[in-house]
Design a protein around this motif. Structure first.
Motif, PDB file in Angstrom:
ATOM      1  N   ARG A  40     -10.592  13.649   4.679  1.00 34.52           N
ATOM      2  CA  ARG A  40      -9.549  14.643   4.425  1.00 34.52           C
ATOM      3  C   ARG A  40      -8.290  14.025   3.828  1.00 34.52           C
ATOM      4  O   ARG A  40      -7.411  14.739   3.328  1.00 34.52           O
ATOM      5  CB  ARG A  40      -9.179  15.367   5.717  1.00 34.52           C
ATOM      6  CG  ARG A  40     -10.300  16.156   6.365  1.00 34.52           C
ATOM      7  CD  ARG A  40      -9.863  16.726   7.710  1.00 34.52           C
ATOM      8  NE  ARG A  40      -9.477  15.667   8.646  1.00 34.52           N
ATOM      9  CZ  ARG A  40      -9.019  15.888   9.879  1.00 34.52           C
ATOM     10  NH1 ARG A  40      -8.899  17.141  10.313  1.00 34.52           N
ATOM     11  NH2 ARG A  40      -8.693  14.885  10.667  1.00 34.52           N
ATOM     12  N   VAL A  41      -8.205  12.702   3.884  1.00 34.27           N
ATOM     13  CA  VAL A  41      -6.986  12.005   3.458  1.00 34.27           C
ATOM     14  C   VAL A  41      -7.104  11.565   2.004  1.00 34.27           C
ATOM     15  O   VAL A  41      -8.061  10.877   1.615  1.00 34.27           O
ATOM     16  CB  VAL A  41      -6.715  10.778   4.352  1.00 34.27           C
ATOM     17  CG1 VAL A  41      -5.503  10.001   3.837  1.00 34.27           C
ATOM     18  CG2 VAL A  41      -6.497  11.223   5.797  1.00 34.27           C
ATOM     19  N   ARG A  42      -6.128  11.981   1.211  1.00 39.07           N
ATOM     20  CA  ARG A  42      -6.010  11.514  -0.168  1.00 39.07           C
ATOM     21  C   ARG A  42      -4.630  10.866  -0.328  1.00 39.07           C
ATOM     22  O   ARG A  42      -3.704  11.160   0.431  1.00 39.07           O
ATOM     23  CB  ARG A  42      -6.166  12.666  -1.161  1.00 39.07           C
ATOM     24  CG  ARG A  42      -7.495  13.402  -1.046  1.00 39.07           C
ATOM     25  CD  ARG A  42      -7.797  14.198  -2.300  1.00 39.07           C
ATOM     26  NE  ARG A  42      -6.717  15.114  -2.654  1.00 39.07           N
ATOM     27  CZ  ARG A  42      -6.614  15.717  -3.855  1.00 39.07           C
ATOM     28  NH1 ARG A  42      -7.497  15.455  -4.786  1.00 39.07           N
ATOM     29  NH2 ARG A  42      -5.624  16.556  -4.097  1.00 39.07           N
ATOM     30  N   TYR A  43      -4.491  10.030  -1.335  1.00 42.34           N
ATOM     31  CA  TYR A  43      -3.194   9.385  -1.543  1.00 42.34           C
ATOM     32  C   TYR A  43      -2.981   9.056  -3.012  1.00 42.34           C
ATOM     33  O   TYR A  43      -3.934   8.879  -3.783  1.00 42.34           O
ATOM     34  CB  TYR A  43      -3.076   8.106  -0.708  1.00 42.34           C
ATOM     35  CG  TYR A  43      -3.973   6.974  -1.141  1.00 42.34           C
ATOM     36  CD1 TYR A  43      -3.599   6.092  -2.167  1.00 42.34           C
ATOM     37  CD2 TYR A  43      -5.213   6.774  -0.537  1.00 42.34           C
ATOM     38  CE1 TYR A  43      -4.423   5.061  -2.565  1.00 42.34           C
ATOM     39  CE2 TYR A  43      -6.049   5.745  -0.928  1.00 42.34           C
ATOM     40  CZ  TYR A  43      -5.649   4.885  -1.954  1.00 42.34           C
ATOM     41  OH  TYR A  43      -6.475   3.872  -2.353  1.00 42.34           O
ATOM     42  N   VAL A  44      -1.720   9.020  -3.389  1.00 43.74           N
ATOM     43  CA  VAL A  44      -1.291   8.475  -4.675  1.00 43.74           C
ATOM     44  C   VAL A  44      -0.198   7.462  -4.379  1.00 43.74           C
ATOM     45  O   VAL A  44       0.594   7.643  -3.453  1.00 43.74           O
ATOM     46  CB  VAL A  44      -0.759   9.560  -5.641  1.00 43.74           C
ATOM     47  CG1 VAL A  44      -1.864  10.489  -6.072  1.00 43.74           C
ATOM     48  CG2 VAL A  44       0.373  10.349  -5.003  1.00 43.74           C
ATOM     49  N   SER A  45      -0.161   6.390  -5.160  1.00 43.49           N
ATOM     50  CA  SER A  45       0.840   5.348  -4.969  1.00 43.49           C
ATOM     51  C   SER A  45       1.567   5.117  -6.283  1.00 43.49           C
ATOM     52  O   SER A  45       0.935   4.862  -7.319  1.00 43.49           O
ATOM     53  CB  SER A  45       0.175   4.048  -4.497  1.00 43.49           C
ATOM     54  OG  SER A  45       1.142   3.028  -4.315  1.00 43.49           O
ATOM     55  N   PHE A  46       2.893   5.208  -6.254  1.00 43.42           N
ATOM     56  CA  PHE A  46       3.700   5.046  -7.460  1.00 43.42           C
ATOM     57  C   PHE A  46       3.818   3.575  -7.857  1.00 43.42           C
ATOM     58  O   PHE A  46       3.696   2.667  -7.015  1.00 43.42           O
ATOM     59  CB  PHE A  46       5.101   5.617  -7.249  1.00 43.42           C
ATOM     60  CG  PHE A  46       5.150   7.120  -7.152  1.00 43.42           C
ATOM     61  CD1 PHE A  46       4.065   7.895  -7.507  1.00 43.42           C
ATOM     62  CD2 PHE A  46       6.308   7.768  -6.708  1.00 43.42           C
ATOM     63  CE1 PHE A  46       4.114   9.274  -7.428  1.00 43.42           C
ATOM     64  CE2 PHE A  46       6.367   9.141  -6.627  1.00 43.42           C
ATOM     65  CZ  PHE A  46       5.265   9.908  -6.980  1.00 43.42           C
ATOM     66  N   ALA A  47       4.109   3.365  -9.135  1.00 40.61           N
ATOM     67  CA  ALA A  47       4.270   2.010  -9.647  1.00 40.61           C
ATOM     68  C   ALA A  47       5.532   1.345  -9.099  1.00 40.61           C
ATOM     69  O   ALA A  47       5.607   0.125  -9.003  1.00 40.61           O
ATOM     70  CB  ALA A  47       4.324   2.036 -11.180  1.00 40.61           C
ATOM     71  N   ARG A  48       6.524   2.141  -8.732  1.00 41.31           N
ATOM     72  CA  ARG A  48       7.750   1.650  -8.101  1.00 41.31           C
ATOM     73  C   ARG A  48       8.373   2.801  -7.338  1.00 41.31           C
ATOM     74  O   ARG A  48       7.811   3.895  -7.276  1.00 41.31           O
ATOM     75  CB  ARG A  48       8.739   1.104  -9.148  1.00 41.31           C
ATOM     76  CG  ARG A  48       9.305   2.160 -10.101  1.00 41.31           C
ATOM     77  CD  ARG A  48      10.465   1.628 -10.896  1.00 41.31           C
ATOM     78  NE  ARG A  48      10.989   2.584 -11.858  1.00 41.31           N
ATOM     79  CZ  ARG A  48      11.857   3.559 -11.548  1.00 41.31           C
ATOM     80  NH1 ARG A  48      12.275   3.713 -10.297  1.00 41.31           N
ATOM     81  NH2 ARG A  48      12.294   4.390 -12.484  1.00 41.31           N
TER      82      ARG A  48
ATOM     83  N   VAL B 132       1.886   6.685 -11.648  1.00 42.84           N
ATOM     84  CA  VAL B 132       0.975   6.370 -10.558  1.00 42.84           C
ATOM     85  C   VAL B 132       0.257   5.057 -10.859  1.00 42.84           C
ATOM     86  O   VAL B 132      -0.343   4.902 -11.925  1.00 42.84           O
ATOM     87  CB  VAL B 132      -0.059   7.493 -10.372  1.00 42.84           C
ATOM     88  CG1 VAL B 132      -1.086   7.108  -9.316  1.00 42.84           C
ATOM     89  CG2 VAL B 132       0.645   8.794  -9.991  1.00 42.84           C
ATOM     90  N   ARG B 133       0.333   4.136  -9.898  1.00 45.50           N
ATOM     91  CA  ARG B 133      -0.384   2.869 -10.051  1.00 45.50           C
ATOM     92  C   ARG B 133      -1.826   2.995  -9.574  1.00 45.50           C
ATOM     93  O   ARG B 133      -2.749   2.465 -10.201  1.00 45.50           O
ATOM     94  CB  ARG B 133       0.329   1.764  -9.283  1.00 45.50           C
ATOM     95  CG  ARG B 133      -0.306   0.381  -9.482  1.00 45.50           C
ATOM     96  CD  ARG B 133       0.446  -0.691  -8.716  1.00 45.50           C
ATOM     97  NE  ARG B 133       1.809  -0.820  -9.185  1.00 45.50           N
ATOM     98  CZ  ARG B 133       2.167  -1.524 -10.260  1.00 45.50           C
ATOM     99  NH1 ARG B 133       1.233  -2.131 -10.986  1.00 45.50           N
ATOM    100  NH2 ARG B 133       3.426  -1.592 -10.611  1.00 45.50           N
ATOM    101  N   GLU B 134      -2.037   3.685  -8.460  1.00 45.63           N
ATOM    102  CA  GLU B 134      -3.399   3.857  -7.959  1.00 45.63           C
ATOM    103  C   GLU B 134      -3.486   5.098  -7.085  1.00 45.63           C
ATOM    104  O   GLU B 134      -2.489   5.592  -6.562  1.00 45.63           O
ATOM    105  CB  GLU B 134      -3.859   2.630  -7.178  1.00 45.63           C
ATOM    106  CG  GLU B 134      -3.011   2.266  -5.986  1.00 45.63           C
ATOM    107  CD  GLU B 134      -3.555   1.044  -5.266  1.00 45.63           C
ATOM    108  OE1 GLU B 134      -4.712   1.105  -4.793  1.00 45.63           O
ATOM    109  OE2 GLU B 134      -2.838   0.036  -5.183  1.00 45.63           O
ATOM    110  N   ALA B 135      -4.698   5.603  -6.940  1.00 49.24           N
ATOM    111  CA  ALA B 135      -4.971   6.782  -6.123  1.00 49.24           C
ATOM    112  C   ALA B 135      -6.449   6.768  -5.766  1.00 49.24           C
ATOM    113  O   ALA B 135      -7.247   6.089  -6.417  1.00 49.24           O
ATOM    114  CB  ALA B 135      -4.597   8.063  -6.863  1.00 49.24           C
ATOM    115  N   ASN B 136      -6.814   7.532  -4.749  1.00 46.32           N
ATOM    116  CA  ASN B 136      -8.236   7.597  -4.376  1.00 46.32           C
ATOM    117  C   ASN B 136      -8.891   8.884  -4.888  1.00 46.32           C
ATOM    118  O   ASN B 136      -9.896   9.334  -4.347  1.00 46.32           O
ATOM    119  CB  ASN B 136      -8.414   7.461  -2.872  1.00 46.32           C
ATOM    120  CG  ASN B 136      -7.813   8.622  -2.089  1.00 46.32           C
ATOM    121  OD1 ASN B 136      -6.978   9.368  -2.607  1.00 46.32           O
ATOM    122  ND2 ASN B 136      -8.236   8.783  -0.843  1.00 46.32           N
TER     123      ASN B 136
END
Length: 326
Positions: A60-68, A293-297
């Protein structure tokens, strides 16, 4: 419920990520179609690693991670853009708004509202923060005629498509609470519990409070700018009068100097405010991305990716060997 996304922006929250995950699951886990969307705003600690570990064990968990670190407005924008359920609730990772209070907002949303804001029944923040936020909203409503739901906070349940419309408006202004009534969204407020931060450090800064107030006042009303124009006109008239009185000898040198300094200060302040206003307007109309966005699932838009999704150019071809005639 037909489906709910819990949007949780995070910046250097560390162990609080696990606390937020457990509380959201305990409070909202009975919703069959529940999604938890963590938005890592370029954290420099182990926030992202903790989110990844949770995502590995819970589909159920998703994520996005910013470059900064792009700031909370950018994280909120990404949250609503990538929320995949019909409804979304915005929660702070510090859990000062208990996740269980979401049900109060959902009950009100069931009456036909597009956005339901939680209002703190007993706010557990510093006096400066309470007075600053309340004062900015009071000035906006009372003097500038800006429609801001009284006491509205970042804790809100939103019809996802409406939230996406709000964050995708072609403006750099970050005030969700003022944009929602502006587009005609049906809004309501509900008193909710509020508690002190249990872990981590507050991201509150006086400069941020002042910047938010400026964007609210100048981004949704012409009245502050009209006041600046009036101040500039009065300063110009005062400068002419002082010049005449000085030449006529009516005003002494010391008094004339003090008055001139005051007029100059008022003029400089007016120029600074207008300059800041024009800068904000230019930022509003200039096409730009407010985050990368640097990475996401999960798949994200090519426009949001740090590498922009541009394919690598083909390698240069090697020159063919040729025989040189003698």
């Amino acid at each position: 419920m037909s489906g709910l996304t819990a949007i949780v922006p995070c910046y250097n929250e560390g162990a609080q990520v696990d606390v937020a995950y457990q509380e959201v699951c305990a409070a909202l886990g009975t919703i069959d179609d529940l999604e938890l969307l963590f938005v890592d705003d370029g954290s420099r600690d182990d926030t992202l690693e903790r989110i990844k570990r949770i995502a590995e064990t819970d589909p159920r968990v998703r994520y996005v991670s910013f470059a900064r670190n792009f700031g909370l407005p950018a994280a909120v924008t990404a949250g609503f853009r990538y929320a995949s359920r019909p409804w979304a609730v915005q929660l702070d990772a510090d859990m000062q708004f208990p996740a269980a209070e979401t049900w109060r907002l959902l009950d009100a949303a069931g009456d036909g509202y597009d956005v339901v804001f939680g209002i703190r029944a007993d706010r557990k923040d510093s006096v400066l923060r309470r007075m600053g936020a309340a004062g900015a909203h009071w000035v906006a409503r009372r003097w500038l005629r800006v429609e801001v739901p009284h006491g509205a906070t970042s804790f809100r349940v939103v019809r996802t498509e409406v939230g996406r419309t709000i964050v995708n408006l072609p403006t750099g202004n970050s005030h969700f609470v003022a944009k929602a009534p502006q587009i005609g969204a049906r809004c309501a407020t509900v008193p909710v519990a509020h508690r002190e931060r249990a872990a981590g450090t507050s991201k509150f800064r006086i400069g941020r409070l002042a910047g938010d107030a400026f964007e609210l006042w100048f981004g949704f009303s012409w009245r502050p700018l009209n006041a600046v124009y009036l101040l500039a006109a009065l300063a110009a008239v005062a400068a002419v009068v002082l010049s005449v009185l000085g030449v006529a000898g009516v005003v002494g040198g010391t008094a004339l100097l003090v008055a001139s300094l005051l007029v100059s200060a008022a003029t400089a302040a007016g120029v600074a405010v207008v300059g800041r206003y024009l800068y904000r307007r230019m930022m509003d109309v200039r096409p730009r991305r407010i985050y990368y966005v640097r990475e996401a699932n999960f798949p994200v838009s090519d426009e949001d990716r740090l590498d922009r999704g541009v394919p690598a150019p083909p390698p240069p071809r090697q020159a063919e060997a040729r025989t040189v005639p003698r």
